[in-house]
Design an enzyme around this catalytic site. Structure first.
Site, PDB file in Angstrom:
ATOM      1  N   PHE A  17      -8.227  -3.668 -10.573  1.00 16.27           N
ATOM      2  CA  PHE A  17      -7.175  -3.064  -9.753  1.00 16.27           C
ATOM      3  C   PHE A  17      -6.000  -3.678 -10.270  1.00 16.27           C
ATOM      4  O   PHE A  17      -5.219  -4.179  -9.575  1.00 16.27           O
ATOM      5  CB  PHE A  17      -7.497  -3.564  -8.708  1.00 16.27           C
ATOM      6  N   ASP A  47       5.934   9.886  20.918  1.00 15.36           N
ATOM      7  CA  ASP A  47       4.906   9.592  19.954  1.00 15.36           C
ATOM      8  C   ASP A  47       4.838   7.864  19.757  1.00 15.36           C
ATOM      9  O   ASP A  47       3.977   6.996  19.754  1.00 15.36           O
ATOM     10  CB  ASP A  47       4.827  10.037  18.605  1.00 15.36           C
ATOM     11  N   ASP A  61       0.882   4.238   1.307  1.00 12.63           N
ATOM     12  CA  ASP A  61       1.251   4.827   2.761  1.00 12.63           C
ATOM     13  C   ASP A  61       2.352   3.939   3.443  1.00 12.63           C
ATOM     14  O   ASP A  61       3.055   4.357   3.961  1.00 12.63           O
ATOM     15  CB  ASP A  61       0.121   5.131   3.427  1.00 12.63           C
ATOM     16  N   LYS A  62       2.089   2.692   3.298  1.00 11.02           N
ATOM     17  CA  LYS A  62       2.794   1.382   3.956  1.00 11.02           C
ATOM     18  C   LYS A  62       4.306   1.583   3.336  1.00 11.02           C
ATOM     19  O   LYS A  62       5.381   1.259   3.835  1.00 11.02           O
ATOM     20  CB  LYS A  62       2.329   0.353   3.836  1.00 11.02           C
ATOM     21  N   LYS A  65      10.643   7.871  13.052  1.00 11.11           N
ATOM     22  CA  LYS A  65      10.892   8.608  14.260  1.00 11.11           C
ATOM     23  C   LYS A  65      11.944   7.733  15.056  1.00 11.11           C
ATOM     24  O   LYS A  65      11.425   6.656  15.411  1.00 11.11           O
ATOM     25  CB  LYS A  65       9.647   8.714  15.257  1.00 11.11           C
ATOM     26  N   GLU A  95      14.385  16.215   9.732  1.00 12.38           N
ATOM     27  CA  GLU A  95      15.497  16.490  10.651  1.00 12.38           C
ATOM     28  C   GLU A  95      16.280  15.439  11.092  1.00 12.38           C
ATOM     29  O   GLU A  95      15.463  14.535  11.743  1.00 12.38           O
ATOM     30  CB  GLU A  95      15.053  17.344  11.637  1.00 12.38           C
ATOM     31  N   GLU A 151      10.410  11.669   6.814  1.00  4.03           N
ATOM     32  CA  GLU A 151       8.844  11.865   6.290  1.00  4.03           C
ATOM     33  C   GLU A 151       9.390  11.394   4.798  1.00  4.03           C
ATOM     34  O   GLU A 151      10.217  11.865   4.320  1.00  4.03           O
ATOM     35  CB  GLU A 151       8.386  13.272   6.209  1.00  4.03           C
ATOM     36  N   LYS A 172      -6.095  -4.357   0.414  1.00  2.00           N
ATOM     37  CA  LYS A 172      -6.287  -3.801   1.628  1.00  2.00           C
ATOM     38  C   LYS A 172      -7.303  -5.094   2.078  1.00  2.00           C
ATOM     39  O   LYS A 172      -7.870  -5.922   1.297  1.00  2.00           O
ATOM     40  CB  LYS A 172      -7.379  -2.587   1.576  1.00  2.00           C
ATOM     41  N   ASP A 188      -1.957   6.032  -6.407  1.00  2.00           N
ATOM     42  CA  ASP A 188      -2.301   6.754  -5.147  1.00  2.00           C
ATOM     43  C   ASP A 188      -1.009   7.184  -4.452  1.00  2.00           C
ATOM     44  O   ASP A 188      -0.242   6.297  -4.043  1.00  2.00           O
ATOM     45  CB  ASP A 188      -3.279   6.127  -4.340  1.00  2.00           C
ATOM     46  N   ALA A 189      -0.789   8.336  -4.390  1.00  2.00           N
ATOM     47  CA  ALA A 189       0.527   8.995  -3.590  1.00  2.00           C
ATOM     48  C   ALA A 189       0.262   8.264  -1.997  1.00  2.00           C
ATOM     49  O   ALA A 189      -0.693   8.173  -1.455  1.00  2.00           O
ATOM     50  CB  ALA A 189       0.629  10.230  -3.561  1.00  2.00           C
ATOM     51  N   HIS A 224       1.029  -1.231  -0.026  1.00  2.00           N
ATOM     52  CA  HIS A 224      -0.087   0.026   0.001  1.00  2.00           C
ATOM     53  C   HIS A 224       0.780   0.998   0.143  1.00  2.00           C
ATOM     54  O   HIS A 224       1.752   1.128   0.576  1.00  2.00           O
ATOM     55  CB  HIS A 224      -0.826   0.161   1.103  1.00  2.00           C
ATOM     56  N   LYS A 245      11.184  10.023  20.361  1.00  2.00           N
ATOM     57  CA  LYS A 245      10.341  10.678  20.252  1.00  2.00           C
ATOM     58  C   LYS A 245       9.303   9.872  20.748  1.00  2.00           C
ATOM     59  O   LYS A 245       8.853   8.583  20.576  1.00  2.00           O
ATOM     60  CB  LYS A 245      10.055  10.611  18.758  1.00  2.00           C
ATOM     61  N   ARG A 253       0.242   8.018   7.856  1.00  2.00           N
ATOM     62  CA  ARG A 253      -1.185   7.986   7.432  1.00  2.00           C
ATOM     63  C   ARG A 253      -2.284   6.798   7.916  1.00  2.00           C
ATOM     64  O   ARG A 253      -3.452   6.871   7.652  1.00  2.00           O
ATOM     65  CB  ARG A 253      -1.503   8.326   6.074  1.00  2.00           C
ATOM     66  N   LYS A 254      -1.440   5.766   8.382  1.00  2.00           N
ATOM     67  CA  LYS A 254      -2.057   4.663   8.804  1.00  2.00           C
ATOM     68  C   LYS A 254      -1.925   4.178  10.423  1.00  2.00           C
ATOM     69  O   LYS A 254      -1.659   2.976  10.576  1.00  2.00           O
ATOM     70  CB  LYS A 254      -1.825   3.337   7.815  1.00  2.00           C
TER      71      LYS A 254
END
Length: 407
Positions: free
Chosen positions: A252, A293, A19-20, A287, A58, A45, A178, A260-261, A17, A291, A266-267
């Protein structure tokens, strides 16, 4: 009062995917830098789109960048090699996105000195949190790995598709996919599947929709996916009333970053608990473990899993909160959702005695300053087996005895 009979749904996305793909590239960069410098600071990123990969963020890393902020000889080439190797491993060799020919741009730059001054330890000041925020951990006894069943099966379905694609057992599959699983719960226990969904990128003509495509090839694809459902879900979960959807929109063939970018982070629900728990909003991939998060979400899961394994609750949610530059958490909250065998306040009092919840304390307890993160960037950060290299250390059950003794 909590409901005991209900339907619940979780989704997952494959390693292919878009995003992955971005998450795995970002964590490949984290691993590369930590392999050079265990104290590296990384916030990477990634953007992937048609034949293009872009890094931004960074960093601070001995062996990769000097004190003047200049890349050391060979550093940028190592980064690009790690990125391309990640895309190759996933399996992208398509005209619209190819590991070898996609354009690559590296816009990583030195970490802000203003962030560093709040985060780094100095004098009598302990290392502070890299940002403010809230993080959640969750565990439930409904699966052997203490994860929500809907997400557990969603991940396992896609892992099976990927394994069969890589091995050649399912040569009609392409990397992007998916899944979605809806289960019926009775008395808070998952008992059957009411809906199962897979949408997977495929080789040419393996689709059938509105009298288009190749019906015979689509049947091969559908029968294969239905077989995976049967193999992954417990016996009896699939019934004559289970709604099954395989590529319900039809064709598909164009997928992944070409379709798709993709962007890092995002997941976050796929990465965590499939919607069964709150989420603080911060992503993990890209990260380094300073961090919170990432690291505080890991320690929250670790504590939650050990609480359930110790029999102190059948289900638990833990929240931590931090402020940038401050070492100690601002709050610790435990909710056992009415399933606890001891008061929540007792658990809240005990946990900080067993685990130091500062950024440094978390990293040292879980041994997080290692290149162990790319493996976590697909199919969930939680519910995985700890490995010999230190990956998924937050899934260990080595706090159980201490918890039992303390309460």
């Amino acid at each position: 009062m909590a409901r005991s009979n209900f339907l619940f749904t979780s989704e997952s996305v494959s390693e292919g995917h878009p995003d992955k793909v971005a998450d795995q590239i970002s964590d490949a960069v984290v691993d590369l830098f930590l392999s050079k410098d265990p104290q590296a600071r990384v916030a990477c990123e990634t953007l992937v789109t048609t034949q293009r990969i872009v890094l931004a963020g960074e960093i601070r890393c001995k062996g990769m960048i000097d004190e003047a902020g200049e890349w050391l000889p060979g550093a940028t080439e190592e980064i690009e090699a790690a990125v391309r190797a990640t895309v190759k491993r996933i399996g992208y060799e398509q005209e619209g996105f190819h590991w070898q020919t996609a354009e690559f741009a590296n816009h990583l730059h030195p970490q802000s000195a203003h962030i560093a001054q709040g985060v780094d330890a100095s004098g009598n000041k302990d290392e502070g949190a890299g940002d403010q925020g809230i993080m959640f951990g969750y565990a439930t006894d409904e699966t052997p790995d203490f994860m929500p069943a809907t997400l557990y099966y969603s991940h396992r379905i896609l892992e099976r598709l990927a394994a069969d694609r890589h091995s050649g057992a399912a040569p009609f599959l392409e990397p992007d996919a998916k899944s979605q699983v809806t289960l019926a719960y009775e008395n808070e226990i998952p008992v059957r599947a009411t809906a199962l969904v897979v949408s997977t990128q495929h080789a040419p003509d393996y689709y059938f929709h509105n009298d288009e495509g190749d019906a015979a090839k689509y049947k091969v694809l559908r029968d294969y996916v239905v077989g995976v459902f049967a193999d992954v879900l417990p016996e009896g979960f699939i019934t004559d009333e289970t709604a099954i959807y395989v590529n319900p929109t039809g064709r598909f063939e164009i997928g992944g970053p070409d379709g798709d970018a993709g962007v890092t982070g995002r997941k976050i629900i796929v990465d965590t608990y499939g919607g069964a728990s709150p989420h603080g909003g911060g992503a993990f991939s890209g990260k380094d473990p300073t961090k919170v998060d990432r690291s505080a979400a890991y320690i929250a899961r670790y504590m939650a899993k050990n609480i359930v394994a110790a029999g102190l609750a059948r289900r638990v949610t833990i929240q931590l909160s931090y402020a940038i530059g401050i070492a100690e958490p601002l709050s610790l909250y435990v909710d056992t959702h009415g399933t606890g065998t001891v008061p929540e306040a007792t658990i809240e009092a005990v946990l900080p005695q067993l685990v130091r919840l500062t950024p440094r304390g978390i990293r040292e307890h879980l041994k997080l300053n290692r290149p162990i993160y790319q493996r976590s960037a697909a199919y969930g950060h939680f519910g995985r087996e700890p490995d010999a290299e230190g990956g998924f250390s937050w899934e260990k059950l080595d706090l159980v005895d201490a918890l039992k003794a303390a309460v």
